[in-house]
Design a protein around this motif. Sequence first.
Motif, PDB file in Angstrom:
ATOM      1  N   LYS A  67       0.827  -1.214   0.000  1.00 57.30           N
ATOM      2  CA  LYS A  67       0.000   0.000   0.000  1.00 57.30           C
ATOM      3  C   LYS A  67       0.862   1.264   0.000  1.00 57.30           C
ATOM      4  N   GLY A  68       1.760   1.323   0.991  1.00 59.58           N
ATOM      5  CA  GLY A  68       2.587   2.535   1.149  1.00 59.58           C
ATOM      6  C   GLY A  68       3.470   2.764  -0.072  1.00 59.58           C
ATOM      7  N   THR A  69       4.040   1.697  -0.594  1.00 58.54           N
ATOM      8  CA  THR A  69       4.926   1.793  -1.761  1.00 58.54           C
ATOM      9  C   THR A  69       4.170   2.361  -2.955  1.00 58.54           C
ATOM     10  N   ILE A 136      -5.942   7.787   1.588  1.00 54.83           N
ATOM     11  CA  ILE A 136      -5.978   7.402   3.000  1.00 54.83           C
ATOM     12  C   ILE A 136      -5.618   5.917   3.048  1.00 54.83           C
ATOM     13  N   ASP A 137      -4.414   5.678   3.541  1.00 52.25           N
ATOM     14  CA  ASP A 137      -3.748   4.375   3.418  1.00 52.25           C
ATOM     15  C   ASP A 137      -3.906   3.584   4.719  1.00 52.25           C
ATOM     16  N   GLY A 138      -4.412   2.357   4.592  1.00 53.10           N
ATOM     17  CA  GLY A 138      -4.564   1.509   5.777  1.00 53.10           C
ATOM     18  C   GLY A 138      -5.790   1.863   6.598  1.00 53.10           C
ATOM     19  N   ASN A 176      10.899  -8.708   5.815  1.00 54.90           N
ATOM     20  CA  ASN A 176      12.095  -8.092   5.212  1.00 54.90           C
ATOM     21  C   ASN A 176      12.054  -6.575   5.252  1.00 54.90           C
ATOM     22  N   ARG A 177      11.003  -5.988   5.849  1.00 54.23           N
ATOM     23  CA  ARG A 177      10.793  -4.536   5.708  1.00 54.23           C
ATOM     24  C   ARG A 177      11.902  -3.731   6.384  1.00 54.23           C
ATOM     25  N   ASN A 178      12.339  -4.212   7.542  1.00 50.36           N
ATOM     26  CA  ASN A 178      13.523  -3.566   8.124  1.00 50.36           C
ATOM     27  C   ASN A 178      13.374  -2.104   8.486  1.00 50.36           C
ATOM     28  N   GLY A 180      12.332  -1.299  11.581  1.00 54.82           N
ATOM     29  CA  GLY A 180      12.353  -1.277  13.046  1.00 54.82           C
ATOM     30  C   GLY A 180      10.976  -1.184  13.673  1.00 54.82           C
ATOM     31  N   ARG A 181       9.953  -1.631  12.950  1.00 53.17           N
ATOM     32  CA  ARG A 181       8.597  -1.534  13.512  1.00 53.17           C
ATOM     33  C   ARG A 181       8.330  -2.640  14.528  1.00 53.17           C
ATOM     34  N   VAL A 182       7.636  -2.269  15.624  1.00 53.42           N
ATOM     35  CA  VAL A 182       7.382  -3.246  16.690  1.00 53.42           C
ATOM     36  C   VAL A 182       6.450  -4.366  16.237  1.00 53.42           C
TER      37      VAL A 182
END
Length: 237
Positions: A67-69, A136-138, A176-178, A180-182
Amino acid sequence: MWRRVASLSPLVSRSKSRLLDQVQVANGFNVWQVFSTQVLNPTEGGVSDRRRTPLVTFVLGGPGSGKGTQCTRIVETFGFTHLSAGDLLRKEISSNSENGSMILNTIREGKIVPSEVTVKLIQKAIEASENDRFLIDGFPRSEENRIAYERVIGAEPDIVLFFDCPVEEMVKRVLNRNQGRVDDNIDTVKERLKVFTELNLPVIKYYSEKGKLYKIDATGSEDEIFERVRPVFAVLR
Ligand SMILES: Nc1ncnc2c1ncn2[C@@H]1O[C@H](COP(=O)(O)OP(=O)(O)O)[C@@H](O)[C@H]1O
Ligand SMILES: Nc1ccn([C@H]2C[C@H](O)[C@@H](COP(=O)(O)OP(=O)(O)O)O2)c(=O)n1
Ligand SMILES: [Mg+2]
């Protein structure tokens, strides 16, 4: 006018992985039962004519579906303002707002933050912008989200994009997003996929039935996917 195509194509092809089995199903409704709407020939009275009120596109899809990409690409090409509900919530956490710890805990568990909190953040961001086109994403991630938005904003979206991605691919991308999201770990991802199936798919089905849904095949390269997205917005120029 918007035209609905009668063909009812299943959202994703069947696959037999264990993870898929784990995330499938909720309350007698599952991913295979949602159908897409294609819009052909938007002309008078279509989204391109509604320029006085903001033009709003909801961008939906499971975690890691891209989505974000793709929002970044849409912004670059079509001049939308990108409002990511997740980013707005993460900003609340880092600004130490009164809801910060509740939001952090909710995201860590892979659950959905109460709608009033998220809708307020979206409303503030829309009001602070001079633009009249928003992605409006997500959001909305649940029927509760959707209804709260309609109540507070007093409008429905013009377009709803749904990035349709196989579960295995979503999991691979998230892990693989990397960033640092919890919430980008296997346990939370499983919960987010479950929440997606149980709470977000009904929203997708709702917009499909309203004739607003564009289902995009979210497999392949970023460029390939963007070429599938482009025609949705090209008519607005
Ligand atoms: N088509 C693609 N193929 C492979 N990886 C992708 C693709 N699109 C996005 N990604 C990567 O997958 C991860 C998740 O993408 P993102 O746009 O953050 O998804 P979402 O917002 O739906 O969670 C990111 O690391 C991103 O760079
Ligand atoms: N409408 C929303 C959007 C996100 N959230 C919370 C719960 C989600 O798992 C996290 C992360 O959302 P985000 O859209 O950034 O996640 P993905 O891009 O799908 O990986 O934020 C929410 O509670 N309500
Ligand atoms: Mg995202």
